[in-house]
Motif scaffolding. Structure first.
Motif, PDB file in Angstrom:
ATOM      1  N   THR A   2       0.590  -0.991   0.026  1.00 12.59           N
ATOM      2  CA  THR A   2       0.038  -0.158   0.180  1.00 12.59           C
ATOM      3  C   THR A   2       0.786   2.004  -0.119  1.00 12.59           C
ATOM      4  O   THR A   2       1.973   1.820   0.288  1.00 12.59           O
ATOM      5  CB  THR A   2      -1.441  -0.081   1.037  1.00 12.59           C
ATOM      6  OG1 THR A   2       0.354  -0.281   2.039  1.00 12.59           O
ATOM      7  CG2 THR A   2      -1.782  -0.512   1.121  1.00 12.59           C
ATOM      8  N   ASP A   3       0.296   2.491  -0.123  1.00  7.77           N
ATOM      9  CA  ASP A   3       1.146   3.449  -0.246  1.00  7.77           C
ATOM     10  C   ASP A   3       0.127   4.514  -0.227  1.00  7.77           C
ATOM     11  O   ASP A   3      -1.088   4.707   0.467  1.00  7.77           O
ATOM     12  CB  ASP A   3       0.965   3.537  -2.035  1.00  7.77           C
ATOM     13  CG  ASP A   3       1.901   5.271  -2.204  1.00  7.77           C
ATOM     14  OD1 ASP A   3       1.472   6.256  -1.362  1.00  7.77           O
ATOM     15  OD2 ASP A   3       2.015   5.898  -3.402  1.00  7.77           O
ATOM     16  N   SER A   4       0.793   4.786   1.436  1.00  9.48           N
ATOM     17  CA  SER A   4      -0.293   5.889   2.332  1.00  9.48           C
ATOM     18  C   SER A   4       0.633   6.937   2.480  1.00  9.48           C
ATOM     19  O   SER A   4       1.657   7.947   2.641  1.00  9.48           O
ATOM     20  CB  SER A   4      -0.425   5.354   3.897  1.00  9.48           C
ATOM     21  OG  SER A   4      -1.202   5.945   4.724  1.00  9.48           O
ATOM     22  N   GLN A 168       2.341   2.959  12.577  1.00  8.06           N
ATOM     23  CA  GLN A 168       3.808   4.137  13.703  1.00  8.06           C
ATOM     24  C   GLN A 168       3.660   4.894  12.036  1.00  8.06           C
ATOM     25  O   GLN A 168       3.559   6.170  12.049  1.00  8.06           O
ATOM     26  CB  GLN A 168       4.390   3.932  14.903  1.00  8.06           C
ATOM     27  CG  GLN A 168       5.296   4.877  14.773  1.00  8.06           C
ATOM     28  CD  GLN A 168       6.482   4.677  16.619  1.00  8.06           C
ATOM     29  OE1 GLN A 168       6.532   3.547  15.766  1.00  8.06           O
ATOM     30  NE2 GLN A 168       6.997   5.653  16.850  1.00  8.06           N
ATOM     31  N   LEU A 169       4.524   4.260  11.371  1.00  8.82           N
ATOM     32  CA  LEU A 169       5.416   5.120   9.648  1.00  8.82           C
ATOM     33  C   LEU A 169       4.549   5.939   9.505  1.00  8.82           C
ATOM     34  O   LEU A 169       4.135   6.641   8.911  1.00  8.82           O
ATOM     35  CB  LEU A 169       6.094   4.338   9.690  1.00  8.82           C
ATOM     36  CG  LEU A 169       7.614   4.521   8.342  1.00  8.82           C
ATOM     37  CD1 LEU A 169       7.852   4.780   9.218  1.00  8.82           C
ATOM     38  CD2 LEU A 169       7.333   3.688   7.271  1.00  8.82           C
ATOM     39  N   LYS A 170       3.129   4.983   9.039  1.00 10.95           N
ATOM     40  CA  LYS A 170       1.706   5.425   8.105  1.00 10.95           C
ATOM     41  C   LYS A 170       1.408   6.555   8.558  1.00 10.95           C
ATOM     42  O   LYS A 170       1.251   7.917   8.210  1.00 10.95           O
ATOM     43  CB  LYS A 170       0.679   4.781   8.625  1.00 10.95           C
ATOM     44  CG  LYS A 170       0.964   3.547   7.458  1.00 10.95           C
ATOM     45  CD  LYS A 170      -0.233   2.987   7.152  1.00 10.95           C
ATOM     46  CE  LYS A 170       0.096   1.086   6.236  1.00 10.95           C
ATOM     47  NZ  LYS A 170      -1.264   0.444   6.281  1.00 10.95           N
ATOM     48  N   ILE A 171       1.309   6.975  10.254  1.00 15.53           N
ATOM     49  CA  ILE A 171       0.925   7.600  10.994  1.00 15.53           C
ATOM     50  C   ILE A 171       2.230   9.249  10.709  1.00 15.53           C
ATOM     51  O   ILE A 171       2.014  10.305   9.554  1.00 15.53           O
ATOM     52  CB  ILE A 171       0.885   8.118  12.258  1.00 15.53           C
ATOM     53  CG1 ILE A 171      -0.590   7.627  12.680  1.00 15.53           C
ATOM     54  CG2 ILE A 171       1.084   9.149  12.972  1.00 15.53           C
ATOM     55  CD1 ILE A 171      -0.483   6.213  14.360  1.00 15.53           C
ATOM     56  N   ARG A 175       1.965  12.574   8.969  1.00 14.02           N
ATOM     57  CA  ARG A 175       2.864  14.352   9.403  1.00 14.02           C
ATOM     58  C   ARG A 175       3.028  15.323   8.699  1.00 14.02           C
ATOM     59  O   ARG A 175       2.887  15.837   8.531  1.00 14.02           O
ATOM     60  CB  ARG A 175       2.875  13.808  10.692  1.00 14.02           C
ATOM     61  CG  ARG A 175       1.936  13.413  12.267  1.00 14.02           C
ATOM     62  CD  ARG A 175       2.438  12.605  12.806  1.00 14.02           C
ATOM     63  NE  ARG A 175       2.860  14.711  13.154  1.00 14.02           N
ATOM     64  CZ  ARG A 175       3.537  14.368  14.690  1.00 14.02           C
ATOM     65  NH1 ARG A 175       3.802  13.574  15.563  1.00 14.02           N
ATOM     66  NH2 ARG A 175       3.874  15.882  15.056  1.00 14.02           N
ATOM     67  N   THR A 176       3.663  14.125   8.138  1.00 16.24           N
ATOM     68  CA  THR A 176       5.090  14.896   6.980  1.00 16.24           C
ATOM     69  C   THR A 176       4.839  15.015   5.618  1.00 16.24           C
ATOM     70  O   THR A 176       5.651  15.355   5.421  1.00 16.24           O
ATOM     71  CB  THR A 176       5.960  14.093   7.474  1.00 16.24           C
ATOM     72  OG1 THR A 176       6.196  12.584   6.947  1.00 16.24           O
ATOM     73  CG2 THR A 176       6.691  14.507   9.008  1.00 16.24           C
ATOM     74  N   GLY A 177       3.601  14.757   5.276  1.00 16.14           N
ATOM     75  CA  GLY A 177       3.019  14.860   3.588  1.00 16.14           C
ATOM     76  C   GLY A 177       4.023  13.821   3.331  1.00 16.14           C
ATOM     77  O   GLY A 177       4.674  13.968   2.061  1.00 16.14           O
ATOM     78  N   SER A 178       4.620  12.127   3.804  1.00 12.62           N
ATOM     79  CA  SER A 178       5.266  11.907   2.864  1.00 12.62           C
ATOM     80  C   SER A 178       4.409  10.439   1.974  1.00 12.62           C
ATOM     81  O   SER A 178       4.109   9.732   4.071  1.00 12.62           O
ATOM     82  CB  SER A 178       6.854  11.593   3.731  1.00 12.62           C
ATOM     83  OG  SER A 178       7.644  12.549   3.985  1.00 12.62           O
ATOM     84  N   PRO A 179       4.700   9.729   1.179  1.00 13.22           N
ATOM     85  CA  PRO A 179       4.263   8.397   0.431  1.00 13.22           C
ATOM     86  C   PRO A 179       4.620   7.741   1.755  1.00 13.22           C
ATOM     87  O   PRO A 179       5.745   7.626   1.683  1.00 13.22           O
ATOM     88  CB  PRO A 179       4.249   8.452  -0.468  1.00 13.22           C
ATOM     89  CG  PRO A 179       4.428  10.015  -1.209  1.00 13.22           C
ATOM     90  CD  PRO A 179       5.596  10.989   0.264  1.00 13.22           C
ATOM     91  N   VAL A 180       3.579   6.335   1.555  1.00 15.41           N
ATOM     92  CA  VAL A 180       4.825   5.261   2.974  1.00 15.41           C
ATOM     93  C   VAL A 180       4.713   3.989   1.933  1.00 15.41           C
ATOM     94  O   VAL A 180       3.472   3.998   1.413  1.00 15.41           O
ATOM     95  CB  VAL A 180       4.251   5.605   3.862  1.00 15.41           C
ATOM     96  CG1 VAL A 180       4.602   3.918   4.676  1.00 15.41           C
ATOM     97  CG2 VAL A 180       4.374   6.309   4.310  1.00 15.41           C
ATOM     98  N   ILE A 181       5.742   3.137   1.662  1.00 17.60           N
ATOM     99  CA  ILE A 181       5.391   2.203   1.407  1.00 17.60           C
ATOM    100  C   ILE A 181       5.283   1.524   2.224  1.00 17.60           C
ATOM    101  O   ILE A 181       5.995   0.654   2.773  1.00 17.60           O
ATOM    102  CB  ILE A 181       6.775   2.146   0.175  1.00 17.60           C
ATOM    103  CG1 ILE A 181       6.092   3.230  -1.013  1.00 17.60           C
ATOM    104  CG2 ILE A 181       5.949   0.439  -1.032  1.00 17.60           C
ATOM    105  CD1 ILE A 181       4.907   3.413  -1.812  1.00 17.60           C
ATOM    106  N   ALA A 182       4.079   0.539   2.231  1.00 15.00           N
ATOM    107  CA  ALA A 182       4.415  -0.322   2.790  1.00 15.00           C
ATOM    108  C   ALA A 182       2.777  -1.592   2.813  1.00 15.00           C
ATOM    109  O   ALA A 182       2.876  -1.617   1.768  1.00 15.00           O
ATOM    110  CB  ALA A 182       2.687  -0.333   4.335  1.00 15.00           C
ATOM    111  N   GLY A 183       3.260  -2.797   3.401  1.00 16.16           N
ATOM    112  CA  GLY A 183       3.298  -3.964   2.994  1.00 16.16           C
ATOM    113  C   GLY A 183       2.326  -4.800   4.725  1.00 16.16           C
ATOM    114  O   GLY A 183       2.446  -4.222   5.473  1.00 16.16           O
TER     115      GLY A 183
END
Length: 326
Positions: A2-4, A168-171, A175-183
């Motif tokens: 996912t990309d958050s 936690q990283l998605k949060i 907060r920082t407007g940074s896309p998060v690549i997660a599985g």
């Protein structure tokens, strides 16, 4: 995968080091209070009613060793205090000044900023450390700093061992407007890192920060996982990662030395971040780490706030350790 991200939150509440030194100094000196109080109390007890002799010097060495500054550093500092002062009365302030000066000499060579090479895009930062050291929070704070500087940051939730780390990283991403690549929890961290690097390149990101697991109780498995992460990222960029940051928890004392040694062998650490400099911290250990390994210290963290990660300043840290005001 996912990309958050939340494009509405740019993370510009990060604050600034400029103009906030009194506040920063209070937090730093408070964070090193356990170390400075221990050292200061010992110094006062030793020199207030006694002239300087070999016994006092030895007791001073022991006090500095107990404060986690390391044996060689303690011996060197105590020796410096004794130079030309035997059989003389010396004040606690004099000893603290010498302590601060000698600690600063050790720390100045390692106080180096994290330099983001714009020619390497994205600049890949691999963040390592034991679970509980503050890796994920440090990544969030670093992302906040970088986005405040106008850089485009992508985060990779590579600690697939812990669902809490992913969330936690998605949060922090929001907060920082940074896309998060997660599985999903339990997924392959190397595959996720590969996908994150490809996504960062597609988005023309300036920086990719990759979180990792930190299960030191199984060094072999951790080594294999980190080696695989590096190997698959190099299929996309042969020079990645461009920086490997080890996050150290200031409350662990002497264990920090073994962590630096192990992670340097496993991951090729290029720089350090010390976190959790609060009232329980044993911050003197950073002096011992610097003296033994000579690795660059990029940042220190003094709290949980987004602006509580600051570039490491040798003089400030040395004075705070010695308990000297401002």
């Amino acid at each position: 995968m996912t990309d958050s991200t939340d494009p509405q939150d740019t993370g510009n509440d990060t604050g600034s080091d400029a103009g906030s030194r009194p506040s920063w100094w209070r937090r730093l000196s408070s964070g090193l209070k356990r170390t400075s109080a221990s050292i200061g109390g010992a110094i006062a007890d030793l020199v207030t009613k006694r002239k300087l002799d070999h016994a006092v010097i030895e007791e001073l060495e022991e006090a500095l060793i107990r404060a986690d500054l390391g044996i060689e550093t303690a011996v060197a500092i105590a020796g410096k205090v004794g130079e030309g002062r035997y059989d003389k009365q010396v004040s606690a302030d004099e000893v603290k000044a010498i302590l601060a000066e000698e600690v600063e000499k050790i720390l100045v060579p390692v106080a180096k900023p994290l330099v983001i090479d714009a020619a390497r895009k994205p600049f890949v930062v691999l963040v390592v450390g034991v679970n509980g050291s503050g890796k994920t929070t440090t990544i969030g704070k670093l992302a906040a700093r970088l986005t405040a500087e106008g850089r485009k940051v992508v985060l990779a939730a590579g600690d697939t061992f812990r669902a809490a780390a992913i969330e936690q990283l998605k949060i922090w991403g929001t907060r920082t407007g940074s896309p998060v690549i997660a599985g999903a929890q339990g997924g392959d961290a190397a595959s996720l890192a590969f996908e994150a690097l490809e996504a960062a390149r597609t988005r023309a990101a300036d920086v990719l920060i990759v979180d990792t697991a930190g299960r030191l109780q199984n060094k072999t498995a951790l080594m294999g996982e980190l080696e695989k992460i590096v190997r698959v990222m190099r299929k996309v960029d042969a020079t990645a990662p461009h920086a490997v940051l080890l996050v150290l928890d200031a409350t662990v004392g002497q264990n920090a030395l073994s962590q630096v040694e192990v992670f340097s062998k496993i991951a090729g650490v290029t720089g350090l971040v010390m976190t959790k400099l609060d009232g329980t911290a044993r911050g003197g250990i950073l002096v011992a780490v610097a003296a033994k390994f000579g690795l660059p210290v990029h940042f220190i963290g003094v709290g949980e706030g987004v602006d509580d990660l600051s570039p490491f300043a040798a003089k400030d840290f040395a004075r705070a350790v010695a308990g000297i005001d401002g």
